[in-house]
Write an enzyme that holds these catalytic residues in place. Structure first.
Site, PDB file in Angstrom:
ATOM      1  N   CYS A   1      23.697-103.843 -24.721  1.00 33.01           N
ATOM      2  CA  CYS A   1      22.625-103.786 -23.787  1.00 33.01           C
ATOM      3  C   CYS A   1      21.191-104.431 -24.440  1.00 33.01           C
ATOM      4  CB  CYS A   1      22.335-102.284 -23.422  1.00 33.01           C
ATOM      5  SG  CYS A   1      20.926-102.299 -22.240  1.00 33.01           S
TER       6      CYS A   1
ATOM      7  N   CYS B   1      15.050 -98.368 -24.268  1.00 26.41           N
ATOM      8  CA  CYS B   1      15.947 -97.313 -24.061  1.00 26.41           C
ATOM      9  C   CYS B   1      16.118 -96.389 -25.431  1.00 26.41           C
ATOM     10  CB  CYS B   1      17.054 -97.624 -23.071  1.00 26.41           C
ATOM     11  SG  CYS B   1      18.002 -96.270 -22.669  1.00 26.41           S
TER      12      CYS B   1
ATOM     13  N   CYS C   1      28.481 -95.322  -7.063  1.00 26.38           N
ATOM     14  CA  CYS C   1      28.671 -96.719  -7.727  1.00 26.38           C
ATOM     15  C   CYS C   1      29.092 -96.647  -9.330  1.00 26.38           C
ATOM     16  CB  CYS C   1      27.538 -97.550  -7.650  1.00 26.38           C
ATOM     17  SG  CYS C   1      27.498 -99.307  -8.138  1.00 26.38           S
TER      18      CYS C   1
ATOM     19  N   CYS D   1      19.895 -97.814  -3.595  1.00 23.93           N
ATOM     20  CA  CYS D   1      20.628 -97.587  -4.793  1.00 23.93           C
ATOM     21  C   CYS D   1      19.985 -97.470  -6.113  1.00 23.93           C
ATOM     22  CB  CYS D   1      21.855 -98.560  -5.040  1.00 23.93           C
ATOM     23  SG  CYS D   1      22.727 -98.378  -6.479  1.00 23.93           S
TER      24      CYS D   1
ATOM     25  N   ARG E   1      32.639-104.863  -6.918  1.00 23.00           N
ATOM     26  CA  ARG E   1      31.659-106.198  -7.041  1.00 23.00           C
ATOM     27  C   ARG E   1      31.618-106.891  -8.421  1.00 23.00           C
ATOM     28  NH1 ARG E   1      27.284-102.608  -6.767  1.00 23.00           N
ATOM     29  NH2 ARG E   1      27.618-102.780  -4.710  1.00 23.00           N
TER      30      ARG E   1
ATOM     31  N   CYS F   1      19.017-102.204  -5.411  1.00 23.28           N
ATOM     32  CA  CYS F   1      19.050-101.341  -6.359  1.00 23.28           C
ATOM     33  C   CYS F   1      18.074-101.359  -7.510  1.00 23.28           C
ATOM     34  CB  CYS F   1      20.661-101.670  -7.078  1.00 23.28           C
ATOM     35  SG  CYS F   1      21.165-100.493  -8.549  1.00 23.28           S
TER      36      CYS F   1
ATOM     37  N   CYS G   1      23.997 -98.206 -26.257  1.00 26.40           N
ATOM     38  CA  CYS G   1      24.748 -98.977 -25.745  1.00 26.40           C
ATOM     39  C   CYS G   1      24.872-100.388 -26.473  1.00 26.40           C
ATOM     40  CB  CYS G   1      24.686 -99.192 -24.435  1.00 26.40           C
ATOM     41  SG  CYS G   1      24.197 -97.675 -23.471  1.00 26.40           S
TER      42      CYS G   1
HETATM   43  N1  SAM Z   1      20.000 -97.058 -18.258  1.00 24.74           N
HETATM   44  C1  SAM Z   1      21.201 -96.558 -17.246  1.00 24.74           C
HETATM   45  C2  SAM Z   1      22.681 -96.272 -17.578  1.00 24.74           C
HETATM   46  O1  SAM Z   1      22.861 -96.977 -18.434  1.00 24.74           O
HETATM   47  O2  SAM Z   1      23.174 -95.659 -16.706  1.00 24.74           O
HETATM   48  C3  SAM Z   1      20.984 -97.732 -15.799  1.00 24.74           C
HETATM   49  C4  SAM Z   1      20.770 -99.396 -16.352  1.00 24.74           C
HETATM   50  S1  SAM Z   1      22.118 -99.725 -17.454  1.00 24.74           S
HETATM   51  C5  SAM Z   1      21.549-101.396 -17.657  1.00 24.74           C
HETATM   52  C6  SAM Z   1      23.270-100.241 -15.837  1.00 24.74           C
HETATM   53  C7  SAM Z   1      24.648-101.117 -16.375  1.00 24.74           C
HETATM   54  O3  SAM Z   1      24.516-102.312 -16.487  1.00 24.74           O
HETATM   55  C8  SAM Z   1      25.282-100.255 -17.546  1.00 24.74           C
HETATM   56  O4  SAM Z   1      26.183 -99.077 -17.349  1.00 24.74           O
HETATM   57  C9  SAM Z   1      26.395-101.522 -18.091  1.00 24.74           C
HETATM   58  O5  SAM Z   1      27.423-101.072 -17.516  1.00 24.74           O
HETATM   59  C10 SAM Z   1      25.645-102.593 -17.576  1.00 24.74           C
HETATM   60  N2  SAM Z   1      25.145-103.668 -18.370  1.00 24.74           N
HETATM   61  C11 SAM Z   1      23.987-103.420 -19.160  1.00 24.74           C
HETATM   62  N3  SAM Z   1      24.167-104.499 -20.055  1.00 24.74           N
HETATM   63  C12 SAM Z   1      25.148-105.365 -19.950  1.00 24.74           C
HETATM   64  C13 SAM Z   1      25.702-106.625 -20.538  1.00 24.74           C
HETATM   65  N4  SAM Z   1      25.131-107.092 -21.189  1.00 24.74           N
HETATM   66  N5  SAM Z   1      26.555-107.274 -19.868  1.00 24.74           N
HETATM   67  C14 SAM Z   1      27.492-106.550 -18.864  1.00 24.74           C
HETATM   68  N6  SAM Z   1      27.120-105.273 -18.176  1.00 24.74           N
HETATM   69  C15 SAM Z   1      25.837-104.671 -18.688  1.00 24.74           C
HETATM   70  C1  DTB Z   2      26.306-102.597 -13.021  1.00 17.95           C
HETATM   71  O1  DTB Z   2      27.407-102.083 -12.913  1.00 17.95           O
HETATM   72  N1  DTB Z   2      25.778-103.762 -13.118  1.00 17.95           N
HETATM   73  C2  DTB Z   2      24.353-103.826 -12.923  1.00 17.95           C
HETATM   74  C3  DTB Z   2      23.937-102.690 -12.009  1.00 17.95           C
HETATM   75  N2  DTB Z   2      25.281-102.000 -12.393  1.00 17.95           N
HETATM   76  C4  DTB Z   2      23.066-101.804 -12.604  1.00 17.95           C
HETATM   77  C5  DTB Z   2      23.605-104.085 -14.055  1.00 17.95           C
HETATM   78  C6  DTB Z   2      23.976-105.432 -15.000  1.00 17.95           C
HETATM   79  C7  DTB Z   2      23.089-105.543 -16.040  1.00 17.95           C
HETATM   80  C8  DTB Z   2      23.445-106.724 -16.796  1.00 17.95           C
HETATM   81  C9  DTB Z   2      22.575-106.786 -18.131  1.00 17.95           C
HETATM   82  C10 DTB Z   2      21.108-107.143 -17.592  1.00 17.95           C
HETATM   83  O2  DTB Z   2      20.840-107.855 -16.553  1.00 17.95           O
HETATM   84  O3  DTB Z   2      20.248-106.827 -18.437  1.00 17.95           O
HETATM   85 FE1  SF4 Z   3      19.824 -97.645 -21.813  1.00 18.30          FE
HETATM   86 FE2  SF4 Z   3      20.943-100.034 -21.636  1.00 18.30          FE
HETATM   87 FE3  SF4 Z   3      22.421 -97.914 -22.129  1.00 18.30          FE
HETATM   88 FE4  SF4 Z   3      21.385 -98.033 -19.620  1.00 18.30          FE
HETATM   89  S1  SF4 Z   3      22.864 -99.443 -20.911  1.00 18.30           S
HETATM   90  S2  SF4 Z   3      21.560 -96.394 -21.121  1.00 18.30           S
HETATM   91  S3  SF4 Z   3      19.447 -99.208 -20.247  1.00 18.30           S
HETATM   92  S4  SF4 Z   3      20.934 -98.812 -23.580  1.00 18.30           S
END
Ligand code: SAM
Ligand code: DTB
Ligand code: SF4
Length: 339
Positions: free
Chosen positions: A63, A56, A191, A131, A267, A100, A60
């Site tokens: 992530c 990506c 959401c 979703c 959630r 989702c 973030c």
């Molecule tokens: N790329 C899209 C975005 O960021 O909107 C969708 C996927 S992203 C992985 C969805 C959400 O997962 C993020 O907004 C974040 O709140 C959550 N998330 C990602 N990595 C995480 C982590 N290591 N611990 C907790 N929440 C996480």
């Molecule tokens: C949200 O708030 N949490 C979910 C869903 N929306 C997409 C994603 C959590 C991702 C946690 C880190 C991972 O599994 O990579």
């Molecule tokens: Fe990309 Fe992860 Fe950020 Fe979603 S949360 S925009 S997958 S870097």
């Protein structure tokens, strides 16, 4: 608040004051609000699938999927619709009500819309709620997703505006709010939530919930993620050095979310795998009424079905029959002057 319209005029000091309540009082108030809108023994079950993993462009800081950090995750292409639909069928047969689909994208590209429309249509045809979380959208893309049968769009604010710059710099808070507006305008349910335990202060947590509680309409689903500290990410490494957030502070966050967004599905999302059964029970007591199930989130683990079934049995919880709040707010809550 009127009978079916929760208040949207919370101030930040009021939300902070909820956080500062004595713990037992806060949980009691949240549990009372929960009972006003929902059957507290029902929990909604959602299942996730990463339909496009890794690589990506966003940075973030939490992530595993950001191309900016070395987390060891292998990037993959967008899955084919039939693969996704087969996974959705398994999820439905395992008891999930909502499916989702998550993609590691900064924003959706029009060229991917036909494939996404096929998977969304196929998942919906299984009788599941649909979703997706695909990054930023244009108004037209939001309409196309709605036309394809998408019920919910997930787009998190992640934290309050004051801490946001410490979390991600490749997109703005306003861009997140804009996509949420396009989703609402297209007639989809939202959401939207955030992450707790990234090194933010209690004020930052209050500020996130203040943002959510003052949106034009409260999120239909409100995911409260506990940071899963992923090695190689700046925030994961920071938290490993400086220590994780206290579980009771996480419960406070859930409780305040329930009070300020009383009709939302709150959630328990990322990080549930690391929570004890007792901590999860406290979260349900404090108003959480939805979980992700199925052993895996996008890239990180979740409890498996056997573990969750045992927890539900021991807590006398059952899967929610239909998503959403009950019609009538209980008068007891009005009489007690809560919310
Ligand atoms: N790329 C899209 C975005 O960021 O909107 C969708 C996927 S992203 C992985 C969805 C959400 O997962 C993020 O907004 C974040 O709140 C959550 N998330 C990602 N990595 C995480 C982590 N290591 N611990 C907790 N929440 C996480
Ligand atoms: C949200 O708030 N949490 C979910 C869903 N929306 C997409 C994603 C959590 C991702 C946690 C880190 C991972 O599994 O990579
Ligand atoms: Fe990309 Fe992860 Fe950020 Fe979603 S949360 S925009 S997958 S870097």
């Amino acid at each position: 608040m009127t009978d079916d319209q929760p208040r949207h005029d919370w101030t930040l000091p009021q939300v902070e004051a909820l956080f500062d309540l004595p713990f037992m009082e806060l949980v009691f108030q949240a549990a009372t609000v929960h009972r006003a809108w929902f059957d507290p023994s029902e929990v909604q079950l959602s299942q996730l699938l990463s339909v496009k993993t890794g690589g990506c462009a966003e940075n973030c800081g939490y992530c595993s999927q950001s191309a900016h950090f070395k987390t060891g995750l292998k990037a993959e292409k967008l899955l084919d619709a039939d693969v996704v639909i087969a996974k959705a069928r398994e999820a439905r047969d395992g008891g999930a009500q909502r499916f989702c689909m998550g993609a590691a994208w900064r924003e959706l590209k029009d060229r991917d819309l036909p494939k996404l429309a096929a998977m969304i249509g196929g998942v919906k045809a299984l009788g599941l709620e649909t979703c997706a979380t695909l990054g930023m959208l244009t108004p037209e893309q939001a309409k196309s997703l709605k036309d394809a049968g998408l019920d919910y769009y997930n787009h998190n604010l992640d934290t309050g505006p004051e801490y946001y710059g410490d979390v991600v710099t490749t997109r703005t808070y306003q861009e997140r709010l804009d996509t949420l507006a396009y989703v609402r305008d297209a007639g989809m349910s939202t959401c939207c939530g955030g992450i707790v335990g990234m090194g933010e202060t209690r004020r930052d947590r209050a500020s996130l919930l203040h943002q959510l509680a003052t949106l034009p309409s409260h999120p239909d689903s409100l995911p409260v993620n506990a940071l899963v500290p992923v090695a190689g990410t700046p925030l994961g490494d920071k938290v490993k050095r400086e220590g994780e957030i206290d579980g009771l502070e996480f419960v406070r966050t859930v409780a305040v979310a329930r009070i300020v967004c009383p009709k939302s599905m709150v959630r328990l999302s990322a990080g549930r795998d690391d929570m004890s059964r007792e901590l999860q029970a406290l979260c349900f007591m404090a108003g959480a009424n939805s979980i992700f199930v199925g052993g895996k989130l996008l890239t990180t683990p979740l409890p498996g079905q056997d573990e969750d079934s045992a927890l539900f049995q021991d807590l006398d919880l059952r899967p929610m029959r239909a998503a959403g709040p009950v019609d009538q707010k209980l008068r007891s809550v009005e009489l007690m002057g809560i919310a």
